[in-house]
Scaffold this motif. Structure first.
Motif, PDB file in Angstrom:
ATOM      1  N   ALA A  11       0.832  -1.208   0.000  1.00  0.00           N
ATOM      2  CA  ALA A  11       0.000   0.000   0.000  1.00  0.00           C
ATOM      3  C   ALA A  11       0.862   1.251   0.000  1.00  0.00           C
ATOM      4  CB  ALA A  11      -0.929   0.002   1.209  1.00  0.00           C
ATOM      5  N   LEU A  12       1.923   1.231   0.765  1.00  0.00           N
ATOM      6  CA  LEU A  12       2.827   2.378   0.840  1.00  0.00           C
ATOM      7  C   LEU A  12       3.475   2.662  -0.514  1.00  0.00           C
ATOM      8  CD1 LEU A  12       3.554   4.201   3.232  1.00  0.00           C
ATOM      9  CD2 LEU A  12       5.573   2.797   3.580  1.00  0.00           C
ATOM     10  N   LEU A  13       3.769   1.624  -1.270  1.00  0.00           N
ATOM     11  CA  LEU A  13       4.357   1.804  -2.598  1.00  0.00           C
ATOM     12  C   LEU A  13       3.323   2.139  -3.669  1.00  0.00           C
ATOM     13  CD1 LEU A  13       6.927  -1.137  -2.612  1.00  0.00           C
ATOM     14  CD2 LEU A  13       7.452   1.316  -2.617  1.00  0.00           C
ATOM     15  N   ALA A  14       2.138   1.559  -3.561  1.00  0.00           N
ATOM     16  CA  ALA A  14       1.126   1.750  -4.603  1.00  0.00           C
ATOM     17  C   ALA A  14       0.341   3.043  -4.453  1.00  0.00           C
ATOM     18  CB  ALA A  14       0.154   0.567  -4.604  1.00  0.00           C
ATOM     19  N   GLN A  15       0.049   3.459  -3.241  1.00  0.00           N
ATOM     20  CA  GLN A  15      -0.840   4.591  -3.009  1.00  0.00           C
ATOM     21  C   GLN A  15      -0.360   5.936  -3.546  1.00  0.00           C
ATOM     22  OE1 GLN A  15      -4.027   5.037  -1.700  1.00  0.00           O
ATOM     23  NE2 GLN A  15      -4.087   2.862  -2.130  1.00  0.00           N
ATOM     24  N   PRO A  16       0.915   6.282  -3.439  1.00  0.00           N
ATOM     25  CA  PRO A  16       1.310   7.620  -3.901  1.00  0.00           C
ATOM     26  C   PRO A  16       0.996   7.888  -5.371  1.00  0.00           C
ATOM     27  CG  PRO A  16       3.032   6.720  -2.532  1.00  0.00           C
ATOM     28  CD  PRO A  16       2.032   5.619  -2.755  1.00  0.00           C
ATOM     29  N   ALA A  17       1.048   6.877  -6.189  1.00  0.00           N
ATOM     30  CA  ALA A  17       0.790   7.076  -7.615  1.00  0.00           C
ATOM     31  C   ALA A  17      -0.681   6.897  -7.983  1.00  0.00           C
ATOM     32  CB  ALA A  17       1.643   6.115  -8.429  1.00  0.00           C
ATOM     33  N   ASP A  18      -1.508   6.500  -7.037  1.00  0.00           N
ATOM     34  CA  ASP A  18      -2.930   6.299  -7.315  1.00  0.00           C
ATOM     35  C   ASP A  18      -3.724   7.586  -7.131  1.00  0.00           C
ATOM     36  OD1 ASP A  18      -2.854   3.669  -8.095  1.00  0.00           O
ATOM     37  OD2 ASP A  18      -3.425   2.847  -6.161  1.00  0.00           O
ATOM     38  N   ARG A  19      -4.864   7.629  -7.760  1.00  0.00           N
ATOM     39  CA  ARG A  19      -5.711   8.834  -7.738  1.00  0.00           C
ATOM     40  C   ARG A  19      -6.284   9.191  -6.371  1.00  0.00           C
ATOM     41  NH1 ARG A  19      -9.901   7.691 -12.139  1.00  0.00           N
ATOM     42  NH2 ARG A  19      -9.832   5.714 -11.101  1.00  0.00           N
ATOM     43  N   PRO A  20      -6.572   8.235  -5.475  1.00  0.00           N
ATOM     44  CA  PRO A  20      -7.114   8.632  -4.170  1.00  0.00           C
ATOM     45  C   PRO A  20      -6.202   9.569  -3.383  1.00  0.00           C
ATOM     46  CG  PRO A  20      -7.542   6.318  -4.530  1.00  0.00           C
ATOM     47  CD  PRO A  20      -6.641   6.771  -5.647  1.00  0.00           C
ATOM     48  N   ALA A  21      -4.886   9.393  -3.494  1.00  0.00           N
ATOM     49  CA  ALA A  21      -3.975  10.282  -2.769  1.00  0.00           C
ATOM     50  C   ALA A  21      -4.063  11.706  -3.310  1.00  0.00           C
ATOM     51  CB  ALA A  21      -2.543   9.765  -2.874  1.00  0.00           C
ATOM     52  N   LEU A  22      -4.129  11.847  -4.634  1.00  0.00           N
ATOM     53  CA  LEU A  22      -4.261  13.180  -5.224  1.00  0.00           C
ATOM     54  C   LEU A  22      -5.595  13.805  -4.839  1.00  0.00           C
ATOM     55  CD1 LEU A  22      -3.286  15.488  -6.985  1.00  0.00           C
ATOM     56  CD2 LEU A  22      -4.094  14.214  -8.995  1.00  0.00           C
ATOM     57  N   LEU A  23      -6.659  13.017  -4.844  1.00  0.00           N
ATOM     58  CA  LEU A  23      -7.962  13.546  -4.433  1.00  0.00           C
ATOM     59  C   LEU A  23      -7.919  13.996  -2.972  1.00  0.00           C
ATOM     60  CD1 LEU A  23     -10.929  14.139  -5.052  1.00  0.00           C
ATOM     61  CD2 LEU A  23     -11.452  11.801  -4.321  1.00  0.00           C
ATOM     62  N   THR A  24      -7.229  13.257  -2.133  1.00  0.00           N
ATOM     63  CA  THR A  24      -7.089  13.648  -0.728  1.00  0.00           C
ATOM     64  C   THR A  24      -6.392  14.994  -0.615  1.00  0.00           C
ATOM     65  OG1 THR A  24      -7.021  11.325  -0.047  1.00  0.00           O
ATOM     66  CG2 THR A  24      -6.155  12.939   1.510  1.00  0.00           C
ATOM     67  N   ALA A  25      -5.330  15.186  -1.391  1.00  0.00           N
ATOM     68  CA  ALA A  25      -4.606  16.466  -1.383  1.00  0.00           C
ATOM     69  C   ALA A  25      -5.504  17.602  -1.876  1.00  0.00           C
ATOM     70  CB  ALA A  25      -3.350  16.361  -2.237  1.00  0.00           C
ATOM     71  N   ILE A  26      -6.266  17.348  -2.932  1.00  0.00           N
ATOM     72  CA  ILE A  26      -7.166  18.358  -3.495  1.00  0.00           C
ATOM     73  C   ILE A  26      -8.230  18.758  -2.471  1.00  0.00           C
ATOM     74  CG2 ILE A  26      -9.011  18.698  -5.209  1.00  0.00           C
ATOM     75  CD1 ILE A  26      -7.271  16.988  -7.141  1.00  0.00           C
ATOM     76  N   LEU A  27      -8.831  17.763  -1.823  1.00  0.00           N
ATOM     77  CA  LEU A  27      -9.901  18.044  -0.862  1.00  0.00           C
ATOM     78  C   LEU A  27      -9.369  18.690   0.410  1.00  0.00           C
ATOM     79  CD1 LEU A  27     -12.138  14.876  -1.334  1.00  0.00           C
ATOM     80  CD2 LEU A  27     -12.519  17.181  -2.222  1.00  0.00           C
ATOM     81  N   ALA A  28      -8.149  18.364   0.799  1.00  0.00           N
ATOM     82  CA  ALA A  28      -7.551  19.020   1.967  1.00  0.00           C
ATOM     83  C   ALA A  28      -7.384  20.511   1.701  1.00  0.00           C
ATOM     84  CB  ALA A  28      -6.211  18.380   2.311  1.00  0.00           C
ATOM     85  N   ASP A  29      -6.982  20.866   0.489  1.00  0.00           N
ATOM     86  CA  ASP A  29      -6.875  22.281   0.122  1.00  0.00           C
ATOM     87  C   ASP A  29      -8.252  22.938   0.064  1.00  0.00           C
ATOM     88  OD1 ASP A  29      -4.155  22.187  -0.051  1.00  0.00           O
ATOM     89  OD2 ASP A  29      -4.067  22.200  -2.247  1.00  0.00           O
TER      90      ASP A  29
END
Length: 188
Positions: A11-29
């Protein structure tokens, strides 16, 4: 512990390149509440990992140990292939007005359905210790969600995610081939 650490690392290797992490960053902003958004995203990943583990639990007993290893090998090779394919940006969920808790919870849950991490969790759970597989995958995804939420969209997109995605894909491919050859008894 057999499935906990591999699930966490995958999960640690796969998640950074997946879309949920980017969506999390977008929604945090968008909401200006990174901790709340990260917690909601973590819960969404936890529910998804639990569902994947339950599915793995249902399938696992019907498989031989070799078939369980082969399933993990297929998951890793599939993760390697999807890791090098450039994914489109996730929807920014601008029309979702559910607040800083429910929007990331639902948005990340829907976006994460069928992503690499859930396939890895499914395969590890089919091999045994499903709760450890779900826990490890959730913890790995939560770490990435907290980093993404803390950095925000601008900080997250500045990271060398493409190279991380390629490196992770190469590791997944190598591990998948080695495990697959072992499952087929083609190695010593």
């Amino acid at each position: 512990m057999e499935a906990l650490v591999p699930a966490f690392l995958l999960a640690l290797l796969a998640q950074p390149a997946d879309r949920p992490a980017l969506l999390t960053a977008i929604l945090a902003d968008r909401f200006g509440r990174p901790i709340t958004v990260a917690l909601a995203a973590g819960l969404a990943h936890g529910v998804g990992s639990l569902l994947a583990a339950l599915a793995g639990t249902a399938v696992g007993p019907t498989l031989t140990p070799e078939a369980q290893s082969l399933l993990l090998a297929v998951a890793l090779v599939a993760g390697a292939i999807t890791g090098v394919i450039r994914t489109r940006l996730p929807s920014r969920l601008d029309r979702w007005h559910f607040g800083p808790w429910l929007t990331p919870l639902l948005g990340v849950f829907v976006l994460a359905l069928g992503e690499q991490t859930q396939f890895f969790t499914f395969a590890l759970a089919a091999g045994g210790a499903p709760w450890l597989a779900a826990t490890g995958a959730t913890l790995g995804a939560v770490v990435v969600a907290f980093v993404a939420a803390t950095l925000g969209e601008a900080g997250w997109t500045r990271l060398p995610l493409r190279w991380l995605r390629y490196a992770a894909s190469l590791l997944f491919l190598i591990a998948g081939i080695v495990i697959g050859l072992g499952a087929l008894r083609l190695t010593g």
